[in-house]
Design a protein around this motif. Sequence first.
Motif, short mmCIF file in Angstrom:
data_model
loop_
_atom_site.label_atom_id
_atom_site.label_comp_id
_atom_site.label_asym_id
_atom_site.label_seq_id
_atom_site.Cartn_x
_atom_site.Cartn_y
_atom_site.Cartn_z
N ARG A 297 -22.64 -2.47 -27.07
CA ARG A 297 -21.94 -1.23 -26.77
C ARG A 297 -20.65 -1.14 -27.56
O ARG A 297 -20.31 -0.08 -28.11
CB ARG A 297 -21.68 -1.14 -25.27
CG ARG A 297 -21.10 0.20 -24.85
CD ARG A 297 -21.14 0.38 -23.34
NE ARG A 297 -20.37 -0.65 -22.64
CZ ARG A 297 -20.89 -1.60 -21.90
NH1 ARG A 297 -22.21 -1.70 -21.76
NH2 ARG A 297 -20.12 -2.51 -21.29
N ILE A 298 -19.91 -2.24 -27.65
CA ILE A 298 -18.67 -2.26 -28.43
C ILE A 298 -18.95 -1.95 -29.89
O ILE A 298 -18.26 -1.14 -30.52
CB ILE A 298 -17.97 -3.63 -28.28
CG1 ILE A 298 -17.45 -3.81 -26.84
CG2 ILE A 298 -16.82 -3.76 -29.27
CD1 ILE A 298 -16.94 -5.20 -26.56
N ARG A 299 -19.97 -2.61 -30.44
CA ARG A 299 -20.33 -2.36 -31.83
C ARG A 299 -20.72 -0.90 -32.03
O ARG A 299 -20.38 -0.29 -33.05
CB ARG A 299 -21.48 -3.27 -32.25
CG ARG A 299 -21.11 -4.73 -32.38
CD ARG A 299 -22.34 -5.55 -32.75
NE ARG A 299 -22.03 -6.98 -32.82
CZ ARG A 299 -22.94 -7.92 -33.01
NH1 ARG A 299 -24.21 -7.60 -33.15
NH2 ARG A 299 -22.59 -9.19 -33.08
N GLY A 300 -21.46 -0.36 -31.07
CA GLY A 300 -21.89 1.04 -31.19
C GLY A 300 -20.72 2.00 -31.21
O GLY A 300 -20.67 2.92 -32.03
N TYR A 301 -19.73 1.78 -30.31
CA TYR A 301 -18.55 2.64 -30.28
C TYR A 301 -17.78 2.55 -31.60
O TYR A 301 -17.33 3.57 -32.16
CB TYR A 301 -17.63 2.25 -29.13
CG TYR A 301 -18.17 2.57 -27.76
CD1 TYR A 301 -19.06 3.64 -27.58
CD2 TYR A 301 -17.80 1.84 -26.64
CE1 TYR A 301 -19.56 3.94 -26.31
CE2 TYR A 301 -18.30 2.14 -25.37
CZ TYR A 301 -19.19 3.19 -25.22
OH TYR A 301 -19.69 3.49 -23.98
N ARG A 302 -17.61 1.32 -32.09
CA ARG A 302 -16.89 1.15 -33.35
C ARG A 302 -17.63 1.79 -34.51
O ARG A 302 -17.03 2.40 -35.39
CB ARG A 302 -16.68 -0.34 -33.62
CG ARG A 302 -15.66 -0.98 -32.69
CD ARG A 302 -15.66 -2.49 -32.85
NE ARG A 302 -14.61 -3.11 -32.05
CZ ARG A 302 -14.50 -4.41 -31.82
NH1 ARG A 302 -15.40 -5.24 -32.35
NH2 ARG A 302 -13.51 -4.90 -31.10
N ALA A 303 -18.94 1.63 -34.52
CA ALA A 303 -19.74 2.21 -35.59
C ALA A 303 -19.64 3.73 -35.59
O ALA A 303 -19.47 4.36 -36.64
CB ALA A 303 -21.20 1.78 -35.45
N VAL A 304 -19.73 4.33 -34.42
CA VAL A 304 -19.63 5.79 -34.33
C VAL A 304 -18.25 6.26 -34.76
O VAL A 304 -18.12 7.24 -35.51
CB VAL A 304 -19.95 6.26 -32.89
CG1 VAL A 304 -19.59 7.73 -32.71
CG2 VAL A 304 -21.42 6.04 -32.58
N LEU A 305 -17.21 5.56 -34.32
CA LEU A 305 -15.85 5.95 -34.70
C LEU A 305 -15.67 5.86 -36.21
O LEU A 305 -15.15 6.78 -36.85
CB LEU A 305 -14.84 5.06 -33.99
CG LEU A 305 -13.37 5.30 -34.36
CD1 LEU A 305 -12.96 6.72 -34.01
CD2 LEU A 305 -12.46 4.28 -33.66
N GLY A 306 -16.07 4.74 -36.80
CA GLY A 306 -15.94 4.60 -38.25
C GLY A 306 -16.74 5.63 -39.00
O GLY A 306 -16.28 6.17 -40.02
N GLY A 307 -17.96 5.92 -38.52
CA GLY A 307 -18.77 6.93 -39.17
C GLY A 307 -18.15 8.30 -39.13
O GLY A 307 -18.17 9.05 -40.11
N LEU A 308 -17.57 8.66 -37.98
CA LEU A 308 -16.93 9.96 -37.85
C LEU A 308 -15.70 10.07 -38.75
O LEU A 308 -15.44 11.12 -39.35
CB LEU A 308 -16.54 10.22 -36.40
CG LEU A 308 -17.71 10.45 -35.43
CD1 LEU A 308 -17.21 10.56 -34.00
CD2 LEU A 308 -18.50 11.70 -35.81
#
Length: 740
Positions: A247-258
């Motif tokens: 979940r942490i990785r997913g949040y970070r990935a989405v933030l970086g992608g945005l």
Amino acid sequence: MLSILTNLPDQFLRFLLSPALPTLLWWWAWLLAAGIVMLPLARRLFRFPLDAAYPFAKILGILLPVYAAWLAGSLHLSSLAGGGRFVAVGAMLAVSFAGWRMDGGEPRTALPPVPPHFPLKVIALEEALFLCCLLGWAFIRSFHPSVEGLEKFMDFGFVNTAVQATSMPPEDMWLAGSPVNYYYFGHVVCATLAIVTGIPTEVAYNLMIASLFAFTVVGSFSVVAAAIGFLHHREPHRAPSLQRLRRIRGYRAVLGGLIAAALVAGGGNLHALVHGYVLPAAHDLGLTEQKAEPYWYPDATRYIGYHPETDDKTIHEFPIYSFVVADLHGHVSDIPAVLTTAALLLATVQHGPSRIKTVVGGVLLGVMYITNAWDLPIYLCIWLGALAFAWLKRESFQQALLDTAKGGVLLFALAMAVSSPFLLHFEHFSEGVGLVHAHTPLWQLLVLWGDKLLFAGLLALLLLVLWTKTAGGEGRFLRFWRGLQRPDLFALGLAVSGLALIAAPEIVYVKDIYGNDFHRCNTMFKLVYQAFILLGLLGGYVTVRIVSVVRGRALSALLILLLGAAVTAPLLYTPQAMAGFYPLRKESKSLDGLTFLHEDLPGDAAAVQWLRSRLPGQPVILEAEGDSYSRYGRISMATGLPTVLGWYAHEWLWHNDPDLPARRRQEVRAVYTNPSGERARQVLEDYGIRYIVIGELERERYEDLDEQALHALGDVAFQSGDTTLIEISLRSRPDRSPHQ
């Protein structure tokens, strides 16, 4: 600005209730189908865990089938409007089936099973983001949909001549009898989508611009989200559960992608911050006596050589400027292929080189070449770097160098094979390479690239820290290199490539027809456009990567403030540009790119519709020629029917021969001013001219136009308002093949 913001929601609701919405949704449905059909190939090729590389499935689902249709046209097997559309659909299904088989599908199974942990939610969110961007930018375009101004005439003409063409290359609509000598594949993509959807090109043009914006957003998001998702973060305070870690990785990935999507698709440079906000505020506070001029958004792309005025004029554009002004140039049309290549490079660094990656990479390089030629050498060099990075992870230096060279040769050979039908008819108009005559002042480089340099500097700092943690002694560099996480290597490649592209036009330039004051103008333009994209991706990655590894509240807060400013500052450009180009306070119109003809030249608009509906093939018409960026050549532009000469300077550039358009200019004048003369008769016969246009622009261009004698050449085939079409009654009109 506040009045604009309060007006837009009501306008957007009206747009959603307008006849444009069903057309837009039909266009989107075709793009959606392309993504779904090509997903098995993308999933196998990229192996992105977060979204299965869905945005690139959609891009490949468009580029590969259109290439197949273009190839069929180049081999004279079919036209785009004829069998080409069926070739495109058939190629899409064939490639999809091949991807399905690679992904474990069985030929007897009706549909492949959905694998466990398939990211349907993320794919649905990406599709929703894509649709929102498509709708949003189409809405913005509806305020000023006309394909007029800058070089939209040229781009729209290429789209129409591709639709009309019986084979590839299409005939130059502004140089009858000659093939298009330009990088036109991006226009073929738009033309093919217009044909398969049945949407008129004047609407498809604006939908293509909106689609490119949407592809840039979701493509940038996917690349950086995947890179961050590949990272192995450590949580120092406690050992998290696997579910929490994901979940942490997913949040970070989405933030970086945005963040990456915002920087690449919606950000400018620091020019708007400095000249639109800081300097005016400094004047208001009495810190400077120089009063700032009202902000003009193109200045951010014409800064070096203009502010202050020097003899070193340059261009340094970036994607959001392209989307705002809506020129469908090759560097804009190629953004989806560029981002797909970036995704493929990430997959190569992360998972290692493979035969299928090399084949698809070579095909993409070939498609890039016929879309925007500069991208081939740029991304071939970056490919070599990615291969070297990947091989050095597992092999000795000598073996890695050898394998990299082999991969580079194969990539180049594939690119040349893919682009060979284009090269058979193309004549290069560059004149070699030289050393630059001027250099950019450091302070201007900081205004243009300060935020991007910060991201590169922070990445260098991170790598330096990791270096200090590597044990010294013999082989330290190799241990350091192999200890780096692969996404960090990818980010390093982005940084090195972007900085090299910024530095290159400070050293060398490619010679062209432009004068000494503009000697490195085009070189800088094409190189730094790609630098902007690569460093924008880097910004999304570095922002999340740095914050995730820094410990200590004070340092973390300081970094967040610094990075927040670096991300926000370039975004200040977008509202300035949109308000400067689009009349957002007025009523939105439609997506019809020929709105200006209907409003200002209704007779010409009626003639365009008549020519489109009545004439098969590409009979030659004659209309007034003129200077670039004018309305001359409007009938050939809007119909795709060739005329003797359109924009003078552009034909000079494309053929690197001023005598060619100069001769044709005199031939056109001879027909309009002395239609009964022998030279006029010869011109009519040589080009096989079927219709002569007499309209407002012809009367304006040729003061001594002999309208009575023009009528004597044939019959009035069409008349509306001030516009007349004379059908030539020459009995001996020769058969004319394209490209004669």
